[in-house]
Design a protein around this motif. Structure first.
Motif, short mmCIF file in Angstrom:
data_model
loop_
_atom_site.label_atom_id
_atom_site.label_comp_id
_atom_site.label_asym_id
_atom_site.label_seq_id
_atom_site.Cartn_x
_atom_site.Cartn_y
_atom_site.Cartn_z
N HIS A 174 0.81 -1.21 0.00
CA HIS A 174 0.00 0.00 0.00
C HIS A 174 0.86 1.27 0.00
CE1 HIS A 174 -3.97 -1.91 0.64
NE2 HIS A 174 -3.25 -2.86 1.22
N LEU A 175 2.09 1.16 0.45
CA LEU A 175 2.99 2.30 0.37
C LEU A 175 3.20 2.71 -1.08
CD1 LEU A 175 5.71 1.18 2.96
CD2 LEU A 175 3.90 2.85 3.31
N PHE A 176 3.31 1.71 -1.94
CA PHE A 176 3.53 1.99 -3.36
C PHE A 176 2.24 2.44 -4.04
CE2 PHE A 176 6.49 -1.29 -1.91
CZ PHE A 176 7.69 -0.62 -2.09
N TYR A 177 1.11 1.88 -3.62
CA TYR A 177 -0.17 2.38 -4.14
C TYR A 177 -0.31 3.86 -3.81
CZ TYR A 177 -1.72 -2.54 -4.40
OH TYR A 177 -1.85 -3.87 -4.69
N GLU A 185 -8.54 -3.52 -4.42
CA GLU A 185 -9.63 -3.41 -5.38
C GLU A 185 -10.04 -1.95 -5.59
OE1 GLU A 185 -8.98 -7.19 -3.89
OE2 GLU A 185 -9.62 -5.48 -2.68
N THR A 186 -10.07 -1.17 -4.51
CA THR A 186 -10.38 0.25 -4.64
C THR A 186 -9.32 0.96 -5.48
OG1 THR A 186 -11.56 0.30 -2.52
CG2 THR A 186 -10.77 2.40 -3.38
N TYR A 187 -8.07 0.63 -5.24
CA TYR A 187 -6.99 1.22 -6.03
C TYR A 187 -7.14 0.86 -7.51
CZ TYR A 187 -2.27 2.07 -7.78
OH TYR A 187 -1.20 2.51 -8.52
N SER A 188 -7.52 -0.39 -7.78
CA SER A 188 -7.71 -0.82 -9.16
C SER A 188 -8.80 0.00 -9.85
CB SER A 188 -8.08 -2.31 -9.20
OG SER A 188 -8.27 -2.75 -10.52
N VAL A 189 -9.89 0.28 -9.13
CA VAL A 189 -10.96 1.10 -9.70
C VAL A 189 -10.50 2.53 -9.92
CG1 VAL A 189 -13.27 2.03 -9.33
CG2 VAL A 189 -12.79 -0.34 -8.73
N LEU A 190 -9.81 3.10 -8.93
CA LEU A 190 -9.35 4.48 -9.04
C LEU A 190 -8.39 4.66 -10.22
CD1 LEU A 190 -8.72 5.48 -5.29
CD2 LEU A 190 -10.76 5.85 -6.69
N VAL A 220 -16.60 5.70 -4.32
CA VAL A 220 -16.00 4.41 -4.69
C VAL A 220 -15.37 3.76 -3.46
CG1 VAL A 220 -14.08 3.34 -5.93
CG2 VAL A 220 -15.62 4.88 -7.13
N ALA A 221 -14.58 4.54 -2.71
CA ALA A 221 -13.94 4.00 -1.51
C ALA A 221 -14.97 3.61 -0.45
CB ALA A 221 -12.97 5.04 -0.94
N LEU A 222 -15.98 4.46 -0.24
CA LEU A 222 -16.99 4.19 0.78
C LEU A 222 -17.82 2.96 0.43
CD1 LEU A 222 -18.56 4.97 3.32
CD2 LEU A 222 -19.95 6.49 1.90
N TYR A 223 -18.27 2.85 -0.82
CA TYR A 223 -19.09 1.72 -1.21
C TYR A 223 -18.34 0.40 -1.04
CZ TYR A 223 -22.36 5.08 -3.30
OH TYR A 223 -23.25 6.12 -3.50
N ASP A 224 -17.06 0.40 -1.46
CA ASP A 224 -16.27 -0.82 -1.30
C ASP A 224 -16.16 -1.20 0.18
OD1 ASP A 224 -15.92 -0.95 -4.00
OD2 ASP A 224 -13.84 -0.26 -4.01
N HIS A 225 -15.95 -0.22 1.02
CA HIS A 225 -15.86 -0.47 2.46
C HIS A 225 -17.17 -1.06 2.99
CE1 HIS A 225 -14.43 1.31 6.59
NE2 HIS A 225 -14.49 0.00 6.59
N THR A 238 -7.10 -15.35 -2.15
CA THR A 238 -6.11 -15.68 -3.19
C THR A 238 -6.78 -15.76 -4.55
OG1 THR A 238 -4.83 -16.94 -1.56
CG2 THR A 238 -4.37 -17.36 -3.88
N ALA A 239 -7.95 -16.36 -4.59
CA ALA A 239 -8.67 -16.48 -5.86
C ALA A 239 -9.00 -15.11 -6.45
CB ALA A 239 -9.96 -17.29 -5.65
N LEU A 240 -9.34 -14.15 -5.58
CA LEU A 240 -9.65 -12.81 -6.08
C LEU A 240 -8.43 -12.17 -6.73
CD1 LEU A 240 -11.55 -10.40 -6.37
CD2 LEU A 240 -10.81 -9.64 -4.11
N PHE A 241 -7.27 -12.30 -6.09
CA PHE A 241 -6.05 -11.74 -6.67
C PHE A 241 -5.74 -12.37 -8.03
CE2 PHE A 241 -4.85 -10.55 -2.19
CZ PHE A 241 -4.83 -9.19 -2.43
N VAL A 242 -6.00 -13.66 -8.16
CA VAL A 242 -5.78 -14.33 -9.45
C VAL A 242 -6.70 -13.75 -10.52
CG1 VAL A 242 -5.95 -16.52 -10.67
CG2 VAL A 242 -4.93 -16.46 -8.40
N VAL A 243 -7.96 -13.55 -10.16
CA VAL A 243 -8.92 -12.99 -11.10
C VAL A 243 -8.51 -11.58 -11.54
CG1 VAL A 243 -11.31 -12.19 -11.38
CG2 VAL A 243 -10.84 -14.40 -10.29
N ILE A 244 -8.07 -10.76 -10.58
CA ILE A 244 -7.63 -9.40 -10.91
C ILE A 244 -6.45 -9.44 -11.87
CG2 ILE A 244 -6.58 -7.31 -9.97
CD1 ILE A 244 -8.23 -7.76 -7.44
#
Length: 227
Positions: free
Chosen positions: A81-84, A109-114, A129-134, A163-169
């Motif tokens: 997240h430091l790099f994000y 996921e929020t970073y990906s959308v932004l 976007v951030a609030l809805y994801d939360h 892990t599956a979510l990261f693979v999908v992304i």
């Protein structure tokens, strides 16, 4: 205006909704199986809100591990997240009172959308976007805790959903030709650091090297374009 922002943020976060409801459910179920009630789940998802760290946190809470060990583990897991955050400094600095929440709520996921939004996108859309994801994550977590209380079967392995979510992304980004170079650099750096440092210490160095290589590549491409 606000209705348009809400509609746009909702449309942008629908894929995250589908993932977070299931992943949050998995987290709530994991917490319940470890002996923690819905209030614990609600507190963790509201105040920690760190996805993979929350799954790792469950056995820590159950075993009473020291706060120092928890803090070090959190730093290692969430170092990415430091790099994000580096790429979001300009956007977040202009957001005034919303800035602390945007920093807190910056998940993968929020970073990906932004990243899909133009630089001049309205602050209202970014915050929503951030609030809805939360809220999606909190909802899924609490539902998981409530619906799995007293279940007679073992839920071990349900946390693999993260892990599956990261693979999908990753697969989704791979389908975009413009992202393939970055994915290749990240994969190469991760493999090299894994071989050099082992599975317990490779993540932060791999992210650092990846960020450095991509930054150098971006600077080089800008210089080439300016000629």
């Amino acid at each position: 205006m606000r209705n348009a922002q809400r509609a746009k943020a909702l449309r942008l976060t629908l894929p995250v909704l589908c993932g977070y409801l299931f992943l949050g459910f998995a987290f709530g179920a994991t917490m319940t199986q470890a002996g923690f009630g819905p209030l614990w789940v609600l507190s963790a998802s509201s105040l920690v809100y760190a996805g993979s760290l929350q799954f790792v946190m469950v056995p820590f809470l159950a075993s009473g591990i020291s706060l120092a060990a928890v803090a070090l583990t959190a730093l290692m897991i969430n170092a990415r997240h430091l790099f994000y955050g580096l790429s979001c400094i300009g956007r977040f600095n202009r957001m005034g009172r919303a800035r602390p929440y945007m920093i807190f709520s910056l998940t993968d996921e929020t970073y990906s959308v932004l990243c899909t939004l133009p630089g001049d996108e309205s602050d209202g859309v970014l915050v929503r976007v951030a609030l809805y994801d939360h809220l999606y994550w909190i909802t899924g977590s609490v539902l998981g805790a409530l619906m799995t209380q007293g279940l007679p079967f073992d839920l071990t392995g349900i946390d693999f959903a993260m892990t599956a979510l990261f693979v999908v992304i990753a697969v989704e980004r791979l389908m975009n030709p413009g992202d393939r170079f970055a994915l290749a650099v990240g994969a190469y750096c991760a493999v090299i650091m894994l071989l050099l440092l082992g599975p317990d210490a490779f993540l932060a160095p791999a992210l650092a090297v990846t960020a450095l290589v991509l930054t150098i590549a971006d600077i080089s491409s800008q210089k080439e374009a300016a000629r």
